[in-house]
Write a protein that holds these residues in place. Structure first.
Motif, short mmCIF file in Angstrom:
data_model
loop_
_atom_site.label_atom_id
_atom_site.label_comp_id
_atom_site.label_asym_id
_atom_site.label_seq_id
_atom_site.Cartn_x
_atom_site.Cartn_y
_atom_site.Cartn_z
N VAL A 166 -1.84 -5.95 4.69
CA VAL A 166 -1.61 -4.83 5.59
C VAL A 166 -2.31 -3.60 5.03
N THR A 167 -2.77 -2.71 5.94
CA THR A 167 -3.37 -1.46 5.49
C THR A 167 -3.22 -0.39 6.55
N HIS A 168 -3.12 0.86 6.10
CA HIS A 168 -3.10 2.02 6.99
C HIS A 168 -4.51 2.57 7.07
N SER A 169 -5.00 2.78 8.30
CA SER A 169 -6.35 3.29 8.50
C SER A 169 -6.37 4.23 9.69
N GLY A 170 -6.56 5.51 9.45
CA GLY A 170 -6.62 6.48 10.53
C GLY A 170 -5.34 6.52 11.33
N ASN A 171 -5.46 6.21 12.62
CA ASN A 171 -4.29 6.26 13.50
C ASN A 171 -3.69 4.88 13.76
N ALA A 172 -3.89 3.97 12.82
CA ALA A 172 -3.36 2.61 13.00
C ALA A 172 -2.98 1.98 11.67
N VAL A 173 -2.08 1.04 11.75
CA VAL A 173 -1.80 0.10 10.67
C VAL A 173 -2.23 -1.27 11.16
N TRP A 174 -3.02 -1.96 10.37
CA TRP A 174 -3.45 -3.32 10.71
C TRP A 174 -2.75 -4.31 9.78
N GLN A 175 -2.26 -5.41 10.34
CA GLN A 175 -1.59 -6.44 9.57
C GLN A 175 -2.19 -7.80 9.91
N GLU A 219 0.85 -1.18 0.00
CA GLU A 219 0.00 0.00 0.00
C GLU A 219 0.89 1.24 0.00
N LEU A 220 0.44 2.29 -0.67
CA LEU A 220 1.19 3.53 -0.69
C LEU A 220 0.66 4.44 0.42
N VAL A 221 1.56 4.83 1.32
CA VAL A 221 1.21 5.73 2.43
C VAL A 221 2.10 6.97 2.29
N GLY A 222 1.50 8.08 1.90
CA GLY A 222 2.31 9.26 1.61
C GLY A 222 3.21 8.99 0.42
N ASP A 223 4.52 9.16 0.62
CA ASP A 223 5.45 8.90 -0.48
C ASP A 223 6.22 7.60 -0.30
N LYS A 224 5.73 6.75 0.62
CA LYS A 224 6.41 5.48 0.87
C LYS A 224 5.45 4.31 0.71
N LEU A 225 6.00 3.18 0.34
CA LEU A 225 5.24 1.95 0.28
C LEU A 225 5.23 1.27 1.65
N LEU A 226 4.07 0.81 2.05
CA LEU A 226 3.92 -0.02 3.23
C LEU A 226 3.90 -1.46 2.75
N VAL A 227 4.86 -2.26 3.24
CA VAL A 227 5.05 -3.62 2.71
C VAL A 227 4.93 -4.63 3.85
N SER A 228 4.18 -5.69 3.62
CA SER A 228 4.09 -6.82 4.55
C SER A 228 4.58 -8.06 3.82
#
Length: 262
Positions: A98-107, A56-65
């Motif tokens: 994995v995903t970014h949602s509000g004030n958390a990342v869930w994996q 997932e792309l979060v800002g300018d970085k990839l979130l990777v699981s």
């Protein structure tokens, strides 16, 4: 099992469901399924050792699981390739979506029925939640998460406590579409990789209908020969019609558009 009921209403159906694992509904679609293909815009180097399970792309970085027992991780990856805030999972956990949602990342984890809640800045674990069955893919809208479990159903999840709200039966031309895996949520649609295939399906979450089928078989992944090194990673680039896609142990991250098939 609790006896309380909740009613979910969409433009397509009314769902009356128990507050524990719930079953949604789907309607037949009169619109034809759009045939699409992948148009490569550019390519970027990626980690050929990463058994990619979530992207997932979060800002300018990839979130990777990544997956596999004993080597599962979650981290941010800059487009330059630099990793940051990497966290390892317990040795017996197999990392999944994995995903970014509000004030958390869930994996998710594969067969442990455990969702890991993380601080979005540090990716340090701050909590856990349980779910039934297997965990495969995960993505988020503003008010809910969407989870896959390898079947033809998607689960809608409360982003605060990971409680399951209801399920969506996914169909194409009236037939169930299974092996739904890594997910990306975009404007009321879910894009889902189908496990062990080169196909991505576009799903209308209001109805469960597949509205488009994307053929990604033309990509040259560059991955080492291995039946497990399949397409498995899709991340929308906000504000554009483009996506990043990759796969398990692929050395390449593709920036693509989904365009009509020729």
């Amino acid at each position: 099992m609790r006896s309380s009921f909740r009613i979910f209403v969409s433009s397509a159906c009314v769902i009356v469901a128990l507050a524990s694992p719930l079953t949604g509904c789907a309607t037949s679609s009169s619109a034809p399924v759009e045939a699409l293909r992948v148009e490569v815009v550019s390519t970027h180097e990626f980690d050929p050792t990463a058994f990619t399970q979530g992207l997932e792309l979060v800002g300018d970085k990839l979130l990777v699981s990544t997956g596999l027992e004993g080597s599962s991780r979650v981290y941010y990856r800059a487009m330059s390739g630099q990793e940051s805030h990497a966290q390892e999972l317990d040795a017996d956990y197999f990392g999944e979506g994995v995903t970014h949602s509000g004030n958390a990342v869930w994996q998710l984890t594969w067969r442990h029925g455990t969702a890991l809640k993380r601080d979005p800045n540090t990716l340090s674990e701050v909590g856990r939640a349980s779910y039934s069955g297997e965990g495969w893919g995960l993505c988020s809208f503003d008010d809910r998460l969407v989870m896959s479990d390898g079947t033809s159903q998607l689960r809608e999840i409360d982003p605060e406590n990971f409680v399951e709200l209801h399920r969506i039966q996914v169909t194409r031309d009236g037939e169930p579409v299974d092996k739904l895996n890594e997910l990306e949520c975009v404007d009321g649609l879910v894009y889902a990789n189908r496990f062990m295939t080169n196909e991505i399906v576009r799903i209308d979450v209001a109805t469960g209908n597949v509205t488009g089928t994307i053929d990604a078989s033309g990509l040259d992944s560059g991955a080492a020969p291995d039946r497990n090194n399949v397409l498995n990673g899709i991340a929308h680039i906000p504000g554009t019609d483009r996506f990043y896609i990759t796969g398990k142990r692929w050395p390449t991250l593709f920036e693509v558009r989904f365009v009509p098939a020729r």
